[in-house]
Scaffold this motif. Structure first.
Motif, mmCIF file in Angstrom:
data_model
loop_
_atom_site.group_PDB
_atom_site.id
_atom_site.type_symbol
_atom_site.label_atom_id
_atom_site.label_comp_id
_atom_site.label_asym_id
_atom_site.label_seq_id
_atom_site.Cartn_x
_atom_site.Cartn_y
_atom_site.Cartn_z
ATOM 1 N N ILE A 80 -0.520 -7.955 17.635
ATOM 2 C CA ILE A 80 -1.624 -8.896 17.834
ATOM 3 C C ILE A 80 -1.655 -9.304 19.305
ATOM 4 O O ILE A 80 -0.646 -9.716 19.860
ATOM 5 C CB ILE A 80 -1.447 -10.117 16.924
ATOM 6 C CG1 ILE A 80 -1.439 -9.677 15.463
ATOM 7 C CG2 ILE A 80 -2.569 -11.131 17.165
ATOM 8 C CD1 ILE A 80 -1.100 -10.753 14.490
ATOM 9 N N ILE A 81 -2.819 -9.163 19.915
ATOM 10 C CA ILE A 81 -2.947 -9.449 21.344
ATOM 11 C C ILE A 81 -3.846 -10.663 21.512
ATOM 12 O O ILE A 81 -5.032 -10.623 21.186
ATOM 13 C CB ILE A 81 -3.520 -8.230 22.073
ATOM 14 C CG1 ILE A 81 -2.529 -7.068 21.958
ATOM 15 C CG2 ILE A 81 -3.795 -8.552 23.541
ATOM 16 C CD1 ILE A 81 -3.167 -5.730 22.015
ATOM 17 N N ILE A 82 -3.269 -11.730 22.007
ATOM 18 C CA ILE A 82 -4.019 -12.969 22.216
ATOM 19 C C ILE A 82 -4.118 -13.187 23.726
ATOM 20 O O ILE A 82 -3.102 -13.353 24.393
ATOM 21 C CB ILE A 82 -3.283 -14.166 21.574
ATOM 22 C CG1 ILE A 82 -3.039 -13.913 20.076
ATOM 23 C CG2 ILE A 82 -4.076 -15.460 21.782
ATOM 24 C CD1 ILE A 82 -2.067 -14.902 19.445
ATOM 25 N N THR A 83 -5.310 -13.176 24.260
ATOM 26 C CA THR A 83 -5.461 -13.481 25.686
ATOM 27 C C THR A 83 -5.914 -14.927 25.814
ATOM 28 O O THR A 83 -6.714 -15.396 25.005
ATOM 29 C CB THR A 83 -6.516 -12.572 26.335
ATOM 30 O OG1 THR A 83 -7.677 -12.577 25.531
ATOM 31 C CG2 THR A 83 -6.011 -11.168 26.475
ATOM 32 N N PHE A 84 -5.404 -15.601 26.806
ATOM 33 C CA PHE A 84 -5.845 -16.993 26.958
ATOM 34 C C PHE A 84 -5.793 -17.467 28.392
ATOM 35 O O PHE A 84 -5.095 -16.932 29.237
ATOM 36 C CB PHE A 84 -5.070 -17.929 26.028
ATOM 37 C CG PHE A 84 -3.589 -18.024 26.291
ATOM 38 C CD1 PHE A 84 -2.731 -17.059 25.801
ATOM 39 C CD2 PHE A 84 -3.067 -19.094 26.997
ATOM 40 C CE1 PHE A 84 -1.365 -17.150 26.020
ATOM 41 C CE2 PHE A 84 -1.704 -19.200 27.213
ATOM 42 C CZ PHE A 84 -0.857 -18.225 26.728
ATOM 43 N N THR A 95 -2.943 -20.922 16.448
ATOM 44 C CA THR A 95 -3.308 -19.494 16.415
ATOM 45 C C THR A 95 -2.060 -18.642 16.211
ATOM 46 O O THR A 95 -2.016 -17.780 15.331
ATOM 47 C CB THR A 95 -3.984 -19.075 17.747
ATOM 48 O OG1 THR A 95 -5.073 -19.949 18.011
ATOM 49 C CG2 THR A 95 -4.470 -17.648 17.692
ATOM 50 N N ILE A 96 -1.051 -18.905 17.016
ATOM 51 C CA ILE A 96 0.164 -18.087 16.952
ATOM 52 C C ILE A 96 0.866 -18.271 15.604
ATOM 53 O O ILE A 96 1.223 -17.300 14.943
ATOM 54 C CB ILE A 96 1.122 -18.459 18.105
ATOM 55 C CG1 ILE A 96 0.502 -18.069 19.448
ATOM 56 C CG2 ILE A 96 2.465 -17.765 17.924
ATOM 57 C CD1 ILE A 96 1.287 -18.565 20.654
ATOM 58 N N MET A 113 1.611 -10.769 21.269
ATOM 59 C CA MET A 113 1.697 -10.847 22.717
ATOM 60 C C MET A 113 0.587 -11.700 23.279
ATOM 61 O O MET A 113 -0.506 -11.743 22.742
ATOM 62 C CB MET A 113 1.586 -9.457 23.298
ATOM 63 C CG MET A 113 2.746 -8.614 22.910
ATOM 64 S SD MET A 113 2.635 -7.076 23.759
ATOM 65 C CE MET A 113 1.014 -6.594 23.277
ATOM 66 N N CYS A 114 0.878 -12.323 24.357
ATOM 67 C CA CYS A 114 -0.126 -13.160 24.987
ATOM 68 C C CYS A 114 -0.221 -12.739 26.446
ATOM 69 O O CYS A 114 0.725 -12.902 27.192
ATOM 70 C CB CYS A 114 0.300 -14.614 24.936
ATOM 71 S SG CYS A 114 0.973 -15.085 23.341
ATOM 72 N N LEU A 178 -3.975 -2.055 17.002
ATOM 73 C CA LEU A 178 -4.137 -3.238 17.843
ATOM 74 C C LEU A 178 -4.996 -4.269 17.112
ATOM 75 O O LEU A 178 -6.031 -3.928 16.546
ATOM 76 C CB LEU A 178 -4.830 -2.876 19.154
ATOM 77 C CG LEU A 178 -4.194 -1.756 19.969
ATOM 78 C CD1 LEU A 178 -5.116 -1.374 21.136
ATOM 79 C CD2 LEU A 178 -2.829 -2.191 20.496
ATOM 80 N N THR A 179 -4.569 -5.519 17.160
ATOM 81 C CA THR A 179 -5.374 -6.615 16.619
ATOM 82 C C THR A 179 -5.647 -7.590 17.755
ATOM 83 O O THR A 179 -4.723 -8.221 18.266
ATOM 84 C CB THR A 179 -4.626 -7.335 15.480
ATOM 85 O OG1 THR A 179 -4.372 -6.405 14.433
ATOM 86 C CG2 THR A 179 -5.458 -8.496 14.926
ATOM 87 N N PHE A 180 -6.906 -7.672 18.186
ATOM 88 C CA PHE A 180 -7.273 -8.596 19.265
ATOM 89 C C PHE A 180 -7.715 -9.915 18.635
ATOM 90 O O PHE A 180 -8.480 -9.930 17.671
ATOM 91 C CB PHE A 180 -8.399 -8.019 20.120
ATOM 92 C CG PHE A 180 -7.985 -6.805 20.896
ATOM 93 C CD1 PHE A 180 -7.252 -6.935 22.071
ATOM 94 C CD2 PHE A 180 -8.301 -5.533 20.445
ATOM 95 C CE1 PHE A 180 -6.854 -5.818 22.793
ATOM 96 C CE2 PHE A 180 -7.911 -4.399 21.158
ATOM 97 C CZ PHE A 180 -7.192 -4.544 22.334
ATOM 98 N N LEU A 181 -7.201 -10.998 19.202
ATOM 99 C CA LEU A 181 -7.473 -12.310 18.617
ATOM 100 C C LEU A 181 -7.727 -13.315 19.739
ATOM 101 O O LEU A 181 -7.081 -13.273 20.782
ATOM 102 C CB LEU A 181 -6.253 -12.733 17.791
ATOM 103 C CG LEU A 181 -6.397 -13.921 16.855
ATOM 104 C CD1 LEU A 181 -7.405 -13.634 15.753
ATOM 105 C CD2 LEU A 181 -5.044 -14.251 16.224
#
Ligand SMILES: [Mn+2]
Length: 428
Positions: A80-84, A95-96, A113-114, A178-181
């Motif tokens: 899971i890819i979390i961009t912030f 979220t996490i 991952m962030c 890949l999971t984009f969140l």
């Protein structure tokens, strides 16, 4: 009967799952001070978000038939890819935690991952005027978050924006899917299984959940309509729209996937080798916006498909403004990004984009040689094919003026604020 997702875990259980991470001190270190405007820094009510803490139970908003569906026991793993960027600690932590601790009945959730965008304020707001919308992410935040098991944190050396950060996150993902969140989400019951199953069965599918609404005022969790898909007008403005009536009439199973011309872009699942094969993202796009069109056109025209899966639901805080600055300005960045998408993918139909957005003409958008080469290499279909087969409902020119809808028409639960459809694009 009110169905809720798994209630918050017991304190002992939670301590084990959080590893050495100290949730209380993480959240309490950055609290609103008395007298501060709770909307100022994040464009949502920070006081309400902080009050909820790191975890809460939310209502299961799926159709009742979703709970009876079965998924393979050996689903592949996902990263899971979390961009912030300038995210509040409480929304990020929910979220996490809602991802990491969601029950996924196989040992397949590998890493969260962030990729983070620290912000260099002085570069564009002047030396002595630190913007409230622009605070650099201390390295400490990354260190703290990586104390949570399964969480890795990548911090960019300069502000890269959503698109390049996602590419960076995807490159260091270990799982095959890949999971984009987005970074202000709460996932609902069994959100991952339907998406991973569809991608496992056909790796060219790119799938999204139904995106429920978390109120920016009181953080109530509101169910979104299950009859919507992603659409746009010629100015490349995203909007949610009703499924065409003939498709709606043909749907006798509400758990079936919904074909969608475009995705909103903030939350989706994609096979990693398919993501790489199709050219990841256009990394010359900046900050935010337009990348969802570029990806959507590319997926459809180069041999894949896009779906919304009604049995997967994720809540997201929709906002009315971006809670951060754009170094080049919001409008110019959006024009640059959408112009790149139009120039590479829309062939002769790009004239409709320029008619709908005359201010885009003459604006700089950089070199697109690499993306045109990619399109040729992948032997992608023309935009005409997309218009005829994927989005025949899109009318030409002036027939497709932007319409205003209220959120009441879009969402099945009452809300007090009025937005336009276009506000419903996942911002930031
Ligand atoms: Mn968002």
């Amino acid at each position: 009967m009110l169905q809720v997702t798994q209630p918050p875990h017991s304190e002992q259980n939670q301590n084990q799952q959080l590893g050495s991470f100290d949730e209380k001190s993480y959240l309490s270190a950055k609290q609103l001070k008395p007298g501060d405007d709770p909307y100022r820094e994040h464009a949502f009510n920070l006081q309400e978000s902080d009050r909820l803490g790191g975890e809460r139970a939310i209502r299961d908003t799926r159709h009742y038939r979703c709970a009876a569906l079965n998924y393979d026991a050996d689903l592949p793993s996902t990263s899971i890819i979390i961009t912030f960027h300038n995210e509040a600690r409480s929304t990020l932590l929910r979220t996490i935690k809602s991802d990491v601790f969601t029950v996924y009945p196989c040992p397949c959730l590998s890493v969260v991952m962030c990729a983070i965008n620290p912000c260099k304020c002085g570069a564009f707001v002047g030396l002595n005027t630190p913007s409230p919308l622009c605070s650099a992410l201390p390295a400490e935040d990354c260190q703290l978050l990586t104390q949570i098991p399964k969480v890795r944190c990548l911090r960019n050396g300069r502000r890269e924006g959503l698109i390049r950060s996602r590419v960076r996150g995807a490159s260091s993902a270990s799982a095959s899917i890949l999971t984009f969140l987005d970074s202000h989400c709460e996932v609902n019951a069994d959100w991952l299984q339907p998406m991973i199953q569809r991608v496992k069965e056909d790796h060219t599918r790119v799938v999204s959940p139904i995106i429920d609404v978390i109120s920016l005022d009181n953080f109530a969790y509101l169910a979104a309509s299950a009859d919507l898909r992603g659409g746009f007008d010629w100015s490349l403005h995203f909007k949610w729209e009703q499924i065409p009536i003939e498709q709606k009439m043909a749907r006798n199973d509400p758990t079936q996937p919904i074909r969608t011309p475009v995705i909103a872009g903030g939350i989706f699942v994609m096979d990693k080798s398919w993501f790489n094969h199709l050219g990841q993202y256009d990394t010359h796009m900046d900050i935010w916006g337009g990348e969802n069109f570029e990806l959507s056109f590319r997926v459809w025209m180069c041999g894949g498909s896009l779906e919304i899966l009604p049995c997967s639901r994720v809540g997201h805080v929709f906002r009315k403004r971006h809670p951060y600055d754009f170094p080049e300005g919001n409008a110019l960045t959006y024009i640059k990004n959408t112009r790149r998408a139009a120039e590479v993918w829309m062939d002769e139909y790009k004239q409709y984009y320029y008619s709908a957005r005359p201010s885009a003409q003459g604006k700089a958008f950089g070199s697109i040689t690499d993306r045109l080469t990619l399109r040729r290499k992948l032997n992608c279909k023309p935009f005409r094919w997309y218009m005829e087969n994927v989005y025949p409902e899109l009318r030409y020119g002036a027939q497709n003026q932007k319409q205003q809808f209220t959120m009441k028409q879009v969402y099945s639960y009452c809300v007090t604020k009025l937005f336009t459809y276009s506000d419903m694009r996942i911002k930031d």
